[in-house]
Each structure stands twice: as structure tokens, then as C-alpha cells.
Scaffold this motif. Structure first.
Motif, mmCIF file in Angstrom:
data_model
loop_
_atom_site.group_PDB
_atom_site.id
_atom_site.type_symbol
_atom_site.label_atom_id
_atom_site.label_comp_id
_atom_site.label_asym_id
_atom_site.label_seq_id
_atom_site.Cartn_x
_atom_site.Cartn_y
_atom_site.Cartn_z
ATOM 1 N N ASP A 1 0.193 -10.687 5.459
ATOM 2 C CA ASP A 1 -1.201 -10.267 5.330
ATOM 3 C C ASP A 1 -1.483 -8.942 6.014
ATOM 4 O O ASP A 1 -2.330 -8.158 5.572
ATOM 5 C CB ASP A 1 -2.131 -11.339 5.914
ATOM 6 C CG ASP A 1 -2.203 -12.578 5.028
ATOM 7 O OD1 ASP A 1 -1.823 -12.475 3.843
ATOM 8 O OD2 ASP A 1 -2.648 -13.627 5.521
ATOM 9 N N GLU A 2 -0.790 -8.678 7.110
ATOM 10 C CA GLU A 2 -1.077 -7.468 7.865
ATOM 11 C C GLU A 2 -0.423 -6.222 7.273
ATOM 12 O O GLU A 2 -0.722 -5.103 7.696
ATOM 13 C CB GLU A 2 -0.623 -7.634 9.324
ATOM 14 C CG GLU A 2 0.880 -7.750 9.517
ATOM 15 C CD GLU A 2 1.418 -9.177 9.360
ATOM 16 O OE1 GLU A 2 2.579 -9.410 9.748
ATOM 17 O OE2 GLU A 2 0.667 -10.046 8.849
ATOM 18 N N GLN A 3 0.462 -6.402 6.306
ATOM 19 C CA GLN A 3 1.163 -5.242 5.748
ATOM 20 C C GLN A 3 0.363 -4.643 4.594
ATOM 21 O O GLN A 3 0.000 -5.345 3.647
ATOM 22 C CB GLN A 3 2.556 -5.626 5.246
ATOM 23 C CG GLN A 3 3.361 -4.431 4.739
ATOM 24 C CD GLN A 3 4.814 -4.766 4.467
ATOM 25 O OE1 GLN A 3 5.186 -5.929 4.391
ATOM 26 N NE2 GLN A 3 5.652 -3.743 4.331
ATOM 27 N N GLN B 1 -8.128 -9.144 -9.130
ATOM 28 C CA GLN B 1 -7.101 -10.032 -8.589
ATOM 29 C C GLN B 1 -6.635 -9.633 -7.193
ATOM 30 O O GLN B 1 -5.895 -10.380 -6.548
ATOM 31 C CB GLN B 1 -5.912 -10.100 -9.554
ATOM 32 C CG GLN B 1 -6.261 -10.779 -10.880
ATOM 33 C CD GLN B 1 -5.102 -10.818 -11.853
ATOM 34 O OE1 GLN B 1 -3.945 -10.911 -11.470
ATOM 35 N NE2 GLN B 1 -5.409 -10.744 -13.137
ATOM 36 N N THR B 2 -7.069 -8.468 -6.718
ATOM 37 C CA THR B 2 -6.715 -8.045 -5.359
ATOM 38 C C THR B 2 -7.932 -7.972 -4.437
ATOM 39 O O THR B 2 -7.809 -7.582 -3.273
ATOM 40 C CB THR B 2 -6.022 -6.668 -5.368
ATOM 41 O OG1 THR B 2 -6.915 -5.683 -5.921
ATOM 42 C CG2 THR B 2 -4.757 -6.695 -6.209
ATOM 43 N N ALA B 3 -9.092 -8.364 -4.933
ATOM 44 C CA ALA B 3 -10.330 -8.204 -4.169
ATOM 45 C C ALA B 3 -10.333 -9.027 -2.879
ATOM 46 O O ALA B 3 -11.056 -8.691 -1.932
ATOM 47 C CB ALA B 3 -11.528 -8.584 -5.031
ATOM 48 N N HIS B 4 -9.525 -10.088 -2.829
ATOM 49 C CA HIS B 4 -9.518 -10.952 -1.645
ATOM 50 C C HIS B 4 -8.743 -10.350 -0.477
ATOM 51 O O HIS B 4 -8.791 -10.884 0.632
ATOM 52 C CB HIS B 4 -8.893 -12.301 -2.009
ATOM 53 C CG HIS B 4 -7.438 -12.210 -2.374
ATOM 54 N ND1 HIS B 4 -7.012 -11.710 -3.592
ATOM 55 C CD2 HIS B 4 -6.307 -12.524 -1.673
ATOM 56 C CE1 HIS B 4 -5.687 -11.746 -3.637
ATOM 57 N NE2 HIS B 4 -5.240 -12.234 -2.488
ATOM 58 N N ARG B 5 -8.060 -9.240 -0.716
ATOM 59 C CA ARG B 5 -7.200 -8.679 0.330
ATOM 60 C C ARG B 5 -7.594 -7.230 0.592
ATOM 61 O O ARG B 5 -7.608 -6.405 -0.328
ATOM 62 C CB ARG B 5 -5.739 -8.784 -0.103
ATOM 63 C CG ARG B 5 -4.754 -8.324 0.964
ATOM 64 C CD ARG B 5 -3.399 -8.924 0.721
ATOM 65 N NE ARG B 5 -2.389 -8.274 1.554
ATOM 66 C CZ ARG B 5 -1.164 -8.759 1.728
ATOM 67 N NH1 ARG B 5 -0.813 -9.896 1.151
ATOM 68 N NH2 ARG B 5 -0.292 -8.114 2.486
ATOM 69 N N HIS B 6 -7.888 -6.896 1.838
ATOM 70 C CA HIS B 6 -8.504 -5.622 2.153
ATOM 71 C C HIS B 6 -7.550 -4.440 2.135
ATOM 72 O O HIS B 6 -7.977 -3.294 2.021
ATOM 73 C CB HIS B 6 -9.182 -5.696 3.530
ATOM 74 C CG HIS B 6 -8.216 -5.595 4.675
ATOM 75 N ND1 HIS B 6 -7.453 -6.654 5.095
ATOM 76 C CD2 HIS B 6 -7.886 -4.534 5.456
ATOM 77 C CE1 HIS B 6 -6.689 -6.269 6.108
ATOM 78 N NE2 HIS B 6 -6.931 -4.996 6.349
ATOM 79 N N ASN B 7 -6.243 -4.676 2.283
ATOM 80 C CA ASN B 7 -5.301 -3.571 2.489
ATOM 81 C C ASN B 7 -4.417 -3.315 1.275
ATOM 82 O O ASN B 7 -3.250 -2.957 1.401
ATOM 83 C CB ASN B 7 -4.438 -3.835 3.721
ATOM 84 C CG ASN B 7 -3.699 -5.175 3.642
ATOM 85 O OD1 ASN B 7 -3.902 -5.951 2.703
ATOM 86 N ND2 ASN B 7 -2.856 -5.449 4.619
ATOM 87 N N VAL B 8 -4.987 -3.466 0.080
ATOM 88 C CA VAL B 8 -4.268 -3.214 -1.171
ATOM 89 C C VAL B 8 -4.884 -2.001 -1.858
ATOM 90 O O VAL B 8 -6.099 -1.904 -2.003
ATOM 91 C CB VAL B 8 -4.345 -4.427 -2.115
ATOM 92 C CG1 VAL B 8 -3.694 -4.102 -3.461
ATOM 93 C CG2 VAL B 8 -3.683 -5.636 -1.487
ATOM 94 N N PRO C 1 -7.591 1.657 3.590
ATOM 95 C CA PRO C 1 -7.809 0.232 3.386
ATOM 96 C C PRO C 1 -9.239 -0.063 2.930
ATOM 97 O O PRO C 1 -10.191 0.580 3.376
ATOM 98 C CB PRO C 1 -7.549 -0.378 4.778
ATOM 99 C CG PRO C 1 -6.696 0.625 5.466
ATOM 100 C CD PRO C 1 -7.132 1.963 4.955
ATOM 101 N N LYS C 2 -9.360 -1.034 2.025
ATOM 102 C CA LYS C 2 -10.688 -1.476 1.598
ATOM 103 C C LYS C 2 -11.383 -2.186 2.747
ATOM 104 O O LYS C 2 -10.771 -2.943 3.486
ATOM 105 C CB LYS C 2 -10.561 -2.427 0.403
ATOM 106 C CG LYS C 2 -10.069 -1.757 -0.860
ATOM 107 C CD LYS C 2 -10.051 -2.700 -2.033
ATOM 108 C CE LYS C 2 -8.962 -3.750 -1.902
ATOM 109 N NZ LYS C 2 -8.841 -4.594 -3.092
ATOM 110 N N GLU C 3 -12.678 -1.921 2.893
ATOM 111 C CA GLU C 3 -13.435 -2.584 3.963
ATOM 112 C C GLU C 3 -13.914 -3.949 3.474
ATOM 113 O O GLU C 3 -14.195 -4.127 2.318
ATOM 114 C CB GLU C 3 -14.648 -1.712 4.331
ATOM 115 C CG GLU C 3 -14.228 -0.339 4.876
ATOM 116 C CD GLU C 3 -13.466 -0.437 6.186
ATOM 117 O OE1 GLU C 3 -13.664 -1.434 6.918
ATOM 118 O OE2 GLU C 3 -12.673 0.473 6.469
#
Length: 233
Positions: free
Chosen positions: A58-60, A82-89, A231-233
Motif C-alpha cells: 500500500d505504501e509503494q 478502478q484505482t480511486a480507492h488508492r491515493h498513490n496511483v 500522489p492523489k489526495e
């Protein structure tokens, strides 16, 4: 932390297509030994996007490189959702248009007899911006070949490939179809049928070693996106 490279293909039920895409990603991984490189799919195959992301800590940070030739629904909608749940994509641009894709198309065409007209077979999209990307490749290919190139779509919009081939035959003696598809599968088989006897070049990826241009293009999409990603906030 260095971002992982998650290559996301459309996905296919064709074993030959699956192997061709996997070979490309393997070449990318070999060229980037210090980078985590993974392959996932937006449709048809597993692992899907969610499962692919779950396999990366998750941290990567993650840079998704779509193994798609134009920015249609999957790039503009699916991957974002499909990536909205993860901030660092961060999602890189689609692979095309790009001169390196034209390089590979020309190499494939050289495997066929010389043509006086070329039809570019493309999948087609409900997003007209993606179709325009493909028309751009058609113009780029025509400029490089010095030959008439028209675009024939396999789905979604007109002209369909069969009509484009028939029109080219009305003004040319030898028509060859350039296959602007990533790999073997349903659309390549459809292109062969709709070409109605005109030779169809191989797709960009096949059972040979992936073209260096394609490997470099994936790596360039990753590197340029990783440099500018926030990174997405």
C-alpha cells in the motif's frame, strides 16, 4: 519509494495474445531490474486492476502504463474508477499515437508483398477521441510510406474495415491491411475475415521477440509519468 510499474492490458481470451502481452512485460521487467514490474488487465483476464494493486504494498507508489493504443473508455473512465480507492496511483498516457508504433507497423508491412494502397485496421472506440488517435497514426503511416493509407474500424464507428478495403481495391491493384492491434486475438481474427482475401500484416506483438520500440515506449511512459506524478489526495 520508487514507483512500481503496473502494465495494464485490455485482456484477451486468446492464448497467443496472452503470451504476446506477457512477453512484452517480461522484456520491460528485464530492462528495469531495479523496478517492481507487474501485469494486470482491465477486462477479460485475471488479475484485474484491483487484484494487481493488492499485490503491491500500500505504501509503494504505482504508475499504471496502459498497454492500449489510444485513450478511450478504459483509459479515461475504467482505470480512473478502478484505482480511486488508492491515493498513490498515477495513470500514464496510452501508448499511441507515437512514431515508434509506426516503426513497428512498417516492419510488419515489409513482411508482405509491396502494396500500392494500405488500409489500417483498428479496433474502434465509443470515444471519438480514441478514434482520432488512430486516424493520426494512419496519417503518420501514410507520410512515412508515401502511400495512400485509409483507416478501417473493426467496431463502434465507420468506415468498417470491409468497406475500407473494398474502397481501396476500387483504386488500387494491391491492397494490404496493416494491423494496428497490440496482439493476436478476436479483433485480429476479425480483421483477417473482413479483409476478404487481402493480406493482413501481423499485429504489433506476435510470437516473435517484442520489438525494442515497444519495450522502450512502455518504459518511457513509465519514466515520464513517474517524474511528474503527484500522489492523489
Amino acid at each position: 519509494m520508487t514507483p512500481a510499474l503496473l502494465a495494464i492490458s485490455h485482456g484477451t481470451s486468446s492464448p497467443a495474445g496472452q503470451a504476446a502481452i506477457a512477453a512484452l512485460v517480461a522484456q520491460v521487467a528485464e530492462a528495469l531490474p531495479d523496478i517492481t514490474v507487474r501485469l494486470g488487465h482491465v477486462d477479460v483476464q485475471q488479475p484485474d486492476v484491483a487484484a494487481s494493486l493488492a499485490g503491491i504494498p500500500d505504501e509503494q507508489p504505482v504508475v499504471i502504463v496502459p498497454l492500449l493504443l489510444s485513450a478511450g473508455y478504459h483509459v479515461r473512465i475504467d482505470l480512473i474508477e478502478q484505482t480511486a480507492h488508492r491515493h498513490n496511483v498515477t495513470i500514464a498516457p496510452a501508448l499511441g499515437p507515437d512514431e515508434r508504433l509506426v516503426d513497428v507497423l512498417i516492419r510488419r508491412l515489409k513482411e508482405k508483398e509491396e502494396a500500392d494502397a494500405v488500409v489500417l485496421a483498428v479496433a474502434g472506440s465509443s470515444d471519438e477521441r480514441a478514434n482520432d488517435d488512430c486516424r493520426t497514426i494512419g496519417r503518420m503511416l501514410g507520410e512515412r510510406l508515401g502511400t495512400d493509407v485509409t483507416v478501417g474500424f473493426l467496431a463502434a464507428t465507420e468506415p468498417r474495415l470491409g468497406a475500407a478495403v473494398a474502397s481501396a481495391r476500387s483504386r488500387a491493384t494491391r491492397v494490404v491491411v496493416a494491423d494496428y492491434l497490440m496482439a493476436p486475438g478476436y479483433f485480429h481474427d476479425l480483421a483477417v475475415r473482413l479483409a476478404d482475401g487481402s493480406p493482413v500484416a501481423r499485429p504489433l506483438l506476435d510470437d516473435d521477440t517484442p520489438a525494442r520500440e515497444l519495450v522502450d515506449l512502455v518504459i518511457d511512459r513509465y519514466r515520464s509519468t513517474a517524474r511528474t506524478a503527484a500522489p492523489k489526495e
